[in-house]
Enzyme design. Sequence first.
Site, PDB file in Angstrom:
ATOM      1  N   THR A  43       0.889  -1.332   0.033  1.00  0.00           N
ATOM      2  CA  THR A  43       0.031  -0.212  -0.044  1.00  0.00           C
ATOM      3  C   THR A  43       0.977   1.324  -0.351  1.00  0.00           C
ATOM      4  O   THR A  43       2.250   1.109   0.123  1.00  0.00           O
ATOM      5  CB  THR A  43      -0.924  -0.200   1.075  1.00  0.00           C
ATOM      6  OG1 THR A  43      -0.198  -0.153   2.415  1.00  0.00           O
ATOM      7  CG2 THR A  43      -1.926  -1.088   1.256  1.00  0.00           C
ATOM      8  N   HIS A  77      -6.311  -3.111  18.221  1.00  0.00           N
ATOM      9  CA  HIS A  77      -5.107  -3.742  17.514  1.00  0.00           C
ATOM     10  C   HIS A  77      -3.955  -3.966  18.716  1.00  0.00           C
ATOM     11  O   HIS A  77      -4.237  -3.131  19.765  1.00  0.00           O
ATOM     12  CB  HIS A  77      -4.356  -2.924  16.418  1.00  0.00           C
ATOM     13  CG  HIS A  77      -5.092  -3.132  15.086  1.00  0.00           C
ATOM     14  ND1 HIS A  77      -6.164  -2.498  14.706  1.00  0.00           N
ATOM     15  CD2 HIS A  77      -4.923  -4.152  14.098  1.00  0.00           C
ATOM     16  CE1 HIS A  77      -6.797  -2.660  13.625  1.00  0.00           C
ATOM     17  NE2 HIS A  77      -6.015  -3.818  13.370  1.00  0.00           N
ATOM     18  N   LYS A  93       0.991  -1.667  17.598  1.00  0.00           N
ATOM     19  CA  LYS A  93       0.714  -0.924  16.232  1.00  0.00           C
ATOM     20  C   LYS A  93       1.114   0.648  16.436  1.00  0.00           C
ATOM     21  O   LYS A  93       0.444   1.127  17.274  1.00  0.00           O
ATOM     22  CB  LYS A  93      -0.632  -1.250  15.840  1.00  0.00           C
ATOM     23  CG  LYS A  93      -1.028  -0.631  14.468  1.00  0.00           C
ATOM     24  CD  LYS A  93      -2.426  -1.142  14.101  1.00  0.00           C
ATOM     25  CE  LYS A  93      -2.950  -0.612  12.913  1.00  0.00           C
ATOM     26  NZ  LYS A  93      -2.488  -0.891  11.569  1.00  0.00           N
TER      27      LYS A  93
HETATM   28  N1  LIG Z   1      -3.217  -5.999   0.844  1.00  0.00           N
HETATM   29  C1  LIG Z   1      -3.163  -6.451   1.929  1.00  0.00           C
HETATM   30  O1  LIG Z   1      -3.741  -7.309   2.239  1.00  0.00           O
HETATM   31  C2  LIG Z   1      -1.861  -6.177   2.906  1.00  0.00           C
HETATM   32  C3  LIG Z   1      -1.769  -7.117   4.081  1.00  0.00           C
HETATM   33  C4  LIG Z   1      -0.470  -6.805   4.808  1.00  0.00           C
HETATM   34  C5  LIG Z   1       0.490  -5.818   4.262  1.00  0.00           C
HETATM   35  N2  LIG Z   1       0.248  -5.001   3.357  1.00  0.00           N
HETATM   36  C6  LIG Z   1       0.950  -4.163   2.840  1.00  0.00           C
HETATM   37  O2  LIG Z   1       2.197  -4.908   2.233  1.00  0.00           O
HETATM   38  C7  LIG Z   1       3.549  -4.222   2.522  1.00  0.00           C
HETATM   39  C8  LIG Z   1       4.405  -4.990   3.185  1.00  0.00           C
HETATM   40  O3  LIG Z   1       3.909  -5.298   4.367  1.00  0.00           O
HETATM   41  P1  LIG Z   1       4.968  -6.363   5.582  1.00  0.00           P
HETATM   42  O4  LIG Z   1       4.080  -6.054   6.971  1.00  0.00           O
HETATM   43  O5  LIG Z   1       5.268  -7.520   4.994  1.00  0.00           O
HETATM   44  O6  LIG Z   1       6.158  -5.184   5.700  1.00  0.00           O
HETATM   45  P2  LIG Z   1       7.726  -5.751   6.252  1.00  0.00           P
HETATM   46  O7  LIG Z   1       7.583  -6.878   7.119  1.00  0.00           O
HETATM   47  O8  LIG Z   1       8.485  -4.395   6.480  1.00  0.00           O
HETATM   48  O9  LIG Z   1       8.241  -6.328   4.915  1.00  0.00           O
HETATM   49  C9  LIG Z   1       8.636  -5.504   3.633  1.00  0.00           C
HETATM   50  C10 LIG Z   1       9.527  -6.332   2.923  1.00  0.00           C
HETATM   51  O10 LIG Z   1       9.810  -5.509   1.754  1.00  0.00           O
HETATM   52  C11 LIG Z   1      11.257  -5.869   1.316  1.00  0.00           C
HETATM   53  N3  LIG Z   1      11.709  -5.080   0.063  1.00  0.00           N
HETATM   54  C12 LIG Z   1      11.844  -3.615   0.195  1.00  0.00           C
HETATM   55  N4  LIG Z   1      12.374  -3.214  -0.970  1.00  0.00           N
HETATM   56  C13 LIG Z   1      12.172  -4.413  -1.773  1.00  0.00           C
HETATM   57  C14 LIG Z   1      12.574  -4.507  -3.139  1.00  0.00           C
HETATM   58  N5  LIG Z   1      13.241  -3.484  -3.960  1.00  0.00           N
HETATM   59  N6  LIG Z   1      12.476  -5.740  -3.560  1.00  0.00           N
HETATM   60  C15 LIG Z   1      12.243  -6.742  -2.951  1.00  0.00           C
HETATM   61  N7  LIG Z   1      11.976  -6.711  -1.675  1.00  0.00           N
HETATM   62  C16 LIG Z   1      12.042  -5.350  -1.015  1.00  0.00           C
HETATM   63  C17 LIG Z   1      12.042  -5.876   2.718  1.00  0.00           C
HETATM   64  O11 LIG Z   1      13.284  -6.429   2.524  1.00  0.00           O
HETATM   65  P3  LIG Z   1      14.387  -5.963   3.501  1.00  0.00           P
HETATM   66  O12 LIG Z   1      14.015  -6.552   4.850  1.00  0.00           O
HETATM   67  O13 LIG Z   1      15.581  -6.748   3.008  1.00  0.00           O
HETATM   68  O14 LIG Z   1      14.735  -4.510   3.480  1.00  0.00           O
HETATM   69  C18 LIG Z   1      11.156  -6.451   3.619  1.00  0.00           C
HETATM   70  O15 LIG Z   1      11.449  -7.971   3.291  1.00  0.00           O
HETATM   71  C19 LIG Z   1       2.971  -2.864   3.238  1.00  0.00           C
HETATM   72  O16 LIG Z   1       2.711  -1.763   2.433  1.00  0.00           O
HETATM   73  C20 LIG Z   1       1.680  -3.157   3.950  1.00  0.00           C
HETATM   74  O17 LIG Z   1       0.941  -2.114   4.047  1.00  0.00           O
HETATM   75  C21 LIG Z   1      -0.947  -5.189   2.514  1.00  0.00           C
END
Ligand SMILES: NC(=O)c1ccc[n+]([C@@H]2O[C@H](COP(=O)([O-])OP(=O)(O)OC[C@H]3O[C@@H](n4cnc5c(N)ncnc54)[C@H](OP(=O)(O)O)[C@@H]3O)[C@@H](O)[C@H]2O)c1
Length: 226
Positions: free
Chosen positions: A79, A135, A139
């Site tokens: 997002t 939550h 959070k």
């Molecule tokens: N649509 C939905 O249902 C839903 C549900 C949950 C979350 N989300 C969204 O999804 C996103 C991720 O959430 P999360 O909680 O999983 O975050 P998170 O735990 O912080 O994970 C983000 C990941 O992205 C990686 N990353 C950053 N730049 C990258 C690139 N260029 N190529 C490949 N990987 C890269 C990071 O790697 P490093 O650790 O190596 O930096 C990290 O592993 C957020 O925007 C969140 O709002 C959406």
Amino acid sequence: MNLLILGRGKTGSLVADVARERGHQDAVLCSADNPQSAALTPEKLSKVDVVIDFTTPQAVLGNIEACVRAEKNMVVGTTGWYGELARVRQMVEETGVGFLYGANFSIGINLFYDAARVAAAALQHQYLGQIFERHHAKKKDAPSGTAAALQKIIRDACGTELEIISFREGDVVGMHEVVLNSPNDTVYLCHDSKSRRGFAEGAIRAAEWLAGKKGFYDFKDVWREM
Ligand SMILES: NC(=O)c1ccc[n+]([C@@H]2O[C@H](COP(=O)([O-])OP(=O)(O)OC[C@H]3O[C@@H](n4cnc5c(N)ncnc54)[C@H](OP(=O)(O)O)[C@@H]3O)[C@@H](O)[C@H]2O)c1
């Protein structure tokens, strides 16, 4: 299918687990594997059916542009980039790839949104409403994006903006309630998340649904077909 999952964080790791459970081949890249979207060239993506992105608002647009350039279908769960939605839509439609995004891939939450949209009619019949969201204590943001989405859905449906009341306590994964109160009765709508797996399952179903399709889709409009 051959899936490439971008992001090995909280959600991307679960998406990879669900992909394997559902019999797909997958590779998962973190930021070090994909600086400036360098891993998303047409050659490197040649054997990939669908790319799934759960990265960061900073990385996602570069990833989208690279996948569209490579004419690769893509599911985006990340997002924080929706200011660029119109530009991305135009790019996708000009290139003729398949693209699906969604702010919340949980089937339960999408069903809950629909229920709230229907229940909003009560606000034109002497009911007063409130949104409650709970939550875990760690959070940082409040209100949650889901509560804000509920508020907008209800406002769009009946013109009334409900107050959101946020609680941060214990290890609650995420609970949302819409309460509609009249002198005669009270209507309670409640969604209680048990884990993040619902997001991961929705993302994999979205990738299965998108395989071989063209066009620009929002998960909330198409989840019923999956
Ligand atoms: N649509 C939905 O249902 C839903 C549900 C949950 C979350 N989300 C969204 O999804 C996103 C991720 O959430 P999360 O909680 O999983 O975050 P998170 O735990 O912080 O994970 C983000 C990941 O992205 C990686 N990353 C950053 N730049 C990258 C690139 N260029 N190529 C490949 N990987 C890269 C990071 O790697 P490093 O650790 O190596 O930096 C990290 O592993 C957020 O925007 C969140 O709002 C959406």
